[in-house]
Scaffold this motif. Structure first.
Motif, PDB file in Angstrom:
ATOM      1  N   THR A  33      47.798  92.494  20.676  1.00  0.00           N
ATOM      2  CA  THR A  33      47.138  91.593  21.619  1.00  0.00           C
ATOM      3  C   THR A  33      45.633  91.562  21.353  1.00  0.00           C
ATOM      4  N   CYS A  34      45.016  90.505  21.845  1.00  0.00           N
ATOM      5  CA  CYS A  34      43.578  90.332  21.672  1.00  0.00           C
ATOM      6  C   CYS A  34      42.827  91.548  22.234  1.00  0.00           C
ATOM      7  N   HIS A  35      43.342  92.082  23.332  1.00  0.00           N
ATOM      8  CA  HIS A  35      42.694  93.255  23.935  1.00  0.00           C
ATOM      9  C   HIS A  35      42.522  94.377  22.907  1.00  0.00           C
ATOM     10  N   GLN A  36      43.579  94.628  22.129  1.00  0.00           N
ATOM     11  CA  GLN A  36      43.493  95.693  21.125  1.00  0.00           C
ATOM     12  C   GLN A  36      42.474  95.352  20.040  1.00  0.00           C
ATOM     13  N   ILE A  37      42.462  94.070  19.677  1.00  0.00           N
ATOM     14  CA  ILE A  37      41.606  93.655  18.566  1.00  0.00           C
ATOM     15  C   ILE A  37      40.121  93.712  18.941  1.00  0.00           C
ATOM     16  N   VAL A  38      39.818  93.291  20.153  1.00  0.00           N
ATOM     17  CA  VAL A  38      38.395  93.235  20.528  1.00  0.00           C
ATOM     18  C   VAL A  38      37.898  94.563  21.110  1.00  0.00           C
ATOM     19  N   ASN A  39      38.834  95.501  21.280  1.00  0.00           N
ATOM     20  CA  ASN A  39      38.485  96.763  21.931  1.00  0.00           C
ATOM     21  C   ASN A  39      37.253  97.440  21.319  1.00  0.00           C
ATOM     22  N   ASP A  40      37.197  97.480  20.009  1.00  0.00           N
ATOM     23  CA  ASP A  40      36.057  98.163  19.384  1.00  0.00           C
ATOM     24  C   ASP A  40      34.997  97.186  18.856  1.00  0.00           C
ATOM     25  N   MET A  41      35.140  95.906  19.233  1.00  0.00           N
ATOM     26  CA  MET A  41      34.132  94.943  18.780  1.00  0.00           C
ATOM     27  C   MET A  41      32.987  94.903  19.788  1.00  0.00           C
ATOM     28  N   LYS A  42      31.815  94.576  19.295  1.00  0.00           N
ATOM     29  CA  LYS A  42      30.657  94.486  20.179  1.00  0.00           C
ATOM     30  C   LYS A  42      30.863  93.342  21.180  1.00  0.00           C
ATOM     31  N   LYS A  43      30.503  93.580  22.449  1.00  0.00           N
ATOM     32  CA  LYS A  43      30.698  92.525  23.450  1.00  0.00           C
ATOM     33  C   LYS A  43      29.372  91.782  23.679  1.00  0.00           C
ATOM     34  N   TYR A  44      29.462  90.464  23.722  1.00  0.00           N
ATOM     35  CA  TYR A  44      28.273  89.643  23.995  1.00  0.00           C
ATOM     36  C   TYR A  44      28.533  88.884  25.291  1.00  0.00           C
ATOM     37  N   ASN A  45      28.870  87.617  25.170  1.00  0.00           N
ATOM     38  CA  ASN A  45      29.340  86.856  26.336  1.00  0.00           C
ATOM     39  C   ASN A  45      30.632  86.183  25.912  1.00  0.00           C
ATOM     40  N   SER A  46      31.301  85.567  26.855  1.00  0.00           N
ATOM     41  CA  SER A  46      32.656  85.104  26.545  1.00  0.00           C
ATOM     42  C   SER A  46      32.697  84.159  25.346  1.00  0.00           C
ATOM     43  N   LEU A  47      31.718  83.274  25.244  1.00  0.00           N
ATOM     44  CA  LEU A  47      31.744  82.316  24.148  1.00  0.00           C
ATOM     45  C   LEU A  47      31.544  82.984  22.801  1.00  0.00           C
TER      46      LEU A  47
END
Ligand SMILES: Nc1ncnc2c1ncn2[C@@H]1O[C@H](COP(=O)(O)OP(=O)(O)OP(=O)(O)O)[C@@H](O)[C@H]1O
Ligand SMILES: [Mg+2]
Length: 395
Positions: free
Chosen positions: A226-240
């Motif tokens: 799932t996307c949750h797993q993929i973005v888990n360790d990615m840097k967070k910015y804003n939704s876009l």
């Protein structure tokens, strides 16, 4: 229990699993971290089996169980005669129909071929009854707990069944709200007409309850990440920006046209006002043998849609907000992610409102929806179709 975490036939790691608490108390050895669940691999930094890694392993495994927010969980646990969902986890090696991981007790002769639920049938009747029916007795047959139903995620009451040798997921409504299955059927009809890759949901009746029914979209050779797993360790910015980073990641992993496929999902969400596109409601499919990222997962879980909070003869209250990654935003904002909306042939949706109206009327005896409610749902759908039409014209 000393056990090996397996991904189909690949050994991932050797660990000590405490059945009573559902905790991995030790990880002795990593055999091949590449075959670990994606979310775990990304937390295995500098080849170090530390506390964080152990905790993440426990969290991941617990997360395979039925979640604490499952609708009517207390009743389900009572009917299954257990105290907590994690008690189910080792009953069938933690196997699921959404991936190929399982816990193999050390020195046992257990083989994936003999236990996986894709090839091997399971006894689903009692669990289905415990999960979906209004009245059910307590399960006494132990084999009824050896099913992939021990490892389903999500809020709605559900059950995996086998019909004509195909594995299907049945899902009910939420509490007393029964619209979810109809929204799933509507989403499938829209996707079919617009040629969006999707999971096909149909309607079925189980003990006078309308449920949605969809085939398993995972095979013995694939897993859903799932996307949750993929973005888990990615840097967070804003939704876009997070959305853009996610697309970049999928492109880098060789998935074709991820942008178009994600846009299609947000177009569908706009049309049916799906409020629940959280990060576990979309993702990608990976080959478990080669670890190649194959494709964006077909669109699934569209039930929490067309939510009218209140209506009377003169007004209709709706929230009008959906999800774009971590943010809740108006649908009119989310739809702006679609770069070329002109590519949508909106004429293919001609008659969709009438189609939905007919569907809702067909089941009216069971659902007891009033004509007014059906009318309001159709008005809302019609409004969204027209809004999309306008957006296309004005783009
Ligand atoms: N057809 C399918 N094939 C394989 N796995 C599936 C299928 N449908 C759902 N799943 C898996 O089961 C999980 C739960 O299903 P789903 O999202 O439809 O349930 P839900 O109760 O509506 O969830 P939510 O809590 O998001 O409302 C999904 O996140 C996915 O991992
Ligand atoms: Mg879901």
């Amino acid at each position: 229990m000393k056990c090996i975490l397996m991904n189909k036939n690949k050994k991932v790691l050797l660990a000590e699993y405490d059945k009573a608490t559902g905790v991995f108390t030790n990880v002795y050895e990593i055999y091949d971290i590449n075959y670990a669940p994606y979310i775990l691999k990304s937390s295995y930094l500098s080849n170090d089996i530390n506390d964080t890694f152990r905790t993440n392993l426990t969290e991941w495994f617990k997360g395979r169980g039925i979640p604490s927010w499952r609708d009517r969980l207390d009743l389900l646990l009572h009917r299954l005669n257990i105290n907590a969902p994690c008690e189910l986890l080792d009953k069938a090696f933690g196997l699921s129909l959404s991936d190929q991981y399982f816990l193999c007790p050390l020195n046992s002769n257990i083989k994936y071929e003999d236990i996986n639920f894709f090839d091997n049938d399971f006894d689903y009747t009692e669990f289905m009854e415990a999960s979906l029916s209004k009245n059910s007795s307590i399960i006494t047959n132990v084999s009824s707990l050896k099913t992939p139903n021990n490892t389903t995620d999500g809020m709605l009451r559900k059950a995996w069944i086998i019909d004509n040798n195909i594995r299907y997921l049945l899902k009910g409504g939420y509490k007393n709200e029964t619209l979810q299955p109809f929204n799933e059927a509507l989403a499938s009809e829209i996707c079919k007409r617009l040629d969006f890759s999707h999971v096909e949901y149909t309607l079925d009746i189980y003990k006078n309850i309308v449920v949605s029914k969809c085939p398993c979209f995972i095979t013995k050779d694939t897993e859903l990440i799932t996307c949750h797993q993929i973005v888990n360790d990615m840097k967070k910015y804003n939704s876009l920006q997070d959305y853009e980073e996610y697309i970049k990641k999928l492109e880098k992993e060789g998935i074709e046209n991820p942008r178009i496929k994600l846009e299609n999902m947000y177009i569908l969400d706009f049309l049916i006002m799906n409020e629940d596109r959280h990060l576990n409601n979309f993702g990608i499919i990976r080959d478990v043998n080669t670890l190649k990222w194959l494709d964006v997962a077909p669109i699934f879980d569209n039930g929490q849609s067309l939510n009218i909070e209140y209506y009377d003869d003169v007004e209709m209250h709706i929230k009008g907000e959906g999800k774009l990654f971590y943010e809740i935003k108006p649908f009119d904002e989310i739809i702006k992610v679609v770069k070329d909306i002109k590519r949508i042939d909106i004429n293919k949706l001609d008659g969709i409102v009438e189609w939905f109206d007919e569907l809702l009327h067909k089941y009216q005896k069971i659902t007891e929806y009033s004509d007014t409610r059906i009318n309001r749902l159709c008005i809302l759908l019609n409004r969204q179709v027209n809004k999309l039409k306008k957006l296309i014209e004005n783009s």
